[in-house]
Design an enzyme around this catalytic site. Structure first.
Site, PDB file in Angstrom:
ATOM      1  N   ARG A  24     -75.181 -17.006   3.265  1.00 53.75           N
ATOM      2  CA  ARG A  24     -74.217 -16.922   2.152  1.00 53.75           C
ATOM      3  C   ARG A  24     -74.520 -15.670   1.345  1.00 53.75           C
ATOM      4  O   ARG A  24     -75.374 -15.688   0.459  1.00 53.75           O
ATOM      5  CB  ARG A  24     -74.326 -18.165   1.258  1.00 53.75           C
ATOM      6  CG  ARG A  24     -74.124 -19.452   2.016  1.00 53.75           C
ATOM      7  CD  ARG A  24     -74.250 -20.684   1.146  1.00 53.75           C
ATOM      8  NE  ARG A  24     -74.341 -21.852   2.008  1.00 53.75           N
ATOM      9  CZ  ARG A  24     -73.304 -22.422   2.621  1.00 53.75           C
ATOM     10  NH1 ARG A  24     -72.097 -21.955   2.431  1.00 53.75           N
ATOM     11  NH2 ARG A  24     -73.479 -23.462   3.407  1.00 53.75           N
TER      12      ARG A  24
ATOM     13  N   CYS B 106     -69.601 -24.913   2.691  1.00 55.99           N
ATOM     14  CA  CYS B 106     -68.664 -23.779   2.753  1.00 55.99           C
ATOM     15  C   CYS B 106     -67.303 -24.161   2.187  1.00 55.99           C
ATOM     16  O   CYS B 106     -66.651 -23.355   1.513  1.00 55.99           O
ATOM     17  CB  CYS B 106     -68.494 -23.302   4.193  1.00 55.99           C
ATOM     18  SG  CYS B 106     -70.022 -22.699   4.912  1.00 55.99           S
TER      19      CYS B 106
HETATM   20  C1  BEZ Z   1     -72.265 -26.179   5.176  1.00 55.55           C
HETATM   21  O1  BEZ Z   1     -72.312 -27.332   4.792  1.00 55.55           O
HETATM   22  O2  BEZ Z   1     -71.422 -25.388   4.750  1.00 55.55           O
HETATM   23  C2  BEZ Z   1     -73.269 -25.697   6.170  1.00 55.55           C
HETATM   24  C3  BEZ Z   1     -74.529 -26.257   6.136  1.00 55.55           C
HETATM   25  C4  BEZ Z   1     -75.459 -25.824   7.076  1.00 55.55           C
HETATM   26  C5  BEZ Z   1     -75.122 -24.852   8.006  1.00 55.55           C
HETATM   27  C6  BEZ Z   1     -73.868 -24.281   7.988  1.00 55.55           C
HETATM   28  C7  BEZ Z   1     -72.932 -24.712   7.069  1.00 55.55           C
END
Ligand code: BEZ
Length: 217
Positions: A130, A53
């Site tokens: 996403r 993110c």
């Molecule tokens: C992330 O790295 O943004 C992420 C990965 C898995 C679940 C939620 C966020």
């Protein structure tokens, strides 16, 4: 494995963008009154202070000028509190110099996530996937992307399809595989015999047959 199958209403391409009021890092927003006469890219991320993110939000932030050049406002969203958003924005700015200078919705009650089908419980019950919604100036949804938690989006593709939608609208044309700005565009396929003859006889730079004709803009 047991799958949760829920019947939820998901917005679809061509639908009016569901209206909402939300608290964001830039104050309250009511979608129907926001960014009049502009495009909006509304996107969700699973959680603040997470690695993928952070790369994605930084991507939106560093390329904000390109969205602005396409008359487009950004709105981010996650199911985090406004306090978490503020702390994350500040932390990323401190660590990398990148400032998330666009509203990020604190969708702590999941109201907007549910409205936009961003909550996909077999992927995660607590975090939005996403998603990216491309909303035109008439507040119609024109394109939707959904990505899972572990795969980041592609900013070139987000900008490419935004520009493709605008070029298609402005010129009444369609865009081929991998189209990018400057490439030839597709003349819409004929809908009657006269149009078919025009495609056959017309002076076009690229023609496979009457149904696949390209021109320069
Ligand atoms: C992330 O790295 O943004 C992420 C990965 C898995 C679940 C939620 C966020």
């Amino acid at each position: 494995m047991e799958q949760e199958v829920q019947s939820v209403t998901m917005p679809r391409i061509g639908d009016n963008a569901p209206d909402f009021e939300a608290v964001t890092t830039k104050g309250k927003i009511k979608l129907s009154e926001y960014a009049k006469d502009k495009w909006i890219v509304l996107f969700s991320h699973p959680a603040d202070f997470t690695p993928v993110c952070t790369t994605e939000m930084s991507g939106f932030a560093t390329r904000k000028a390109e969205f602005e050049a396409l008359n487009t406002e950004l709105i981010g969203l996650s199911i985090d509190s406004i306090h978490a958003h503020l702390a994350w924005v500040n932390n990323v700015k401190k660590n990398t110099g990148v400032y998330f200078d666009f509203p990020i919705i604190a969708d702590i009650d999941m109201k907007v996530s549910k409205l936009y089908g961003m909550l996909q419980p077999n992927e995660s019950e607590t975090a939005a996937v996403r998603a990216v919604f491309f909303i035109d100036p008439k507040k119609k949804i024109r394109l939707i992307m959904y990505y899972p938690l572990n795969v980041g989006r592609n900013m070139d593709e987000i900008l490419r399809v935004l520009e493709a939608l605008q070029v298609s609208d402005a010129n009444g044309v369609a865009l081929p595989l991998n189209w990018k700005k400057g490439d030839r565009v597709i003349v819409p396929p004929p809908k009657n015999l006269d149009e078919m003859q025009e495609r056959i006889d017309g002076d076009y730079p690229e023609k496979i047959d009457f149904y696949l004709v390209k021109k320069d803009l």
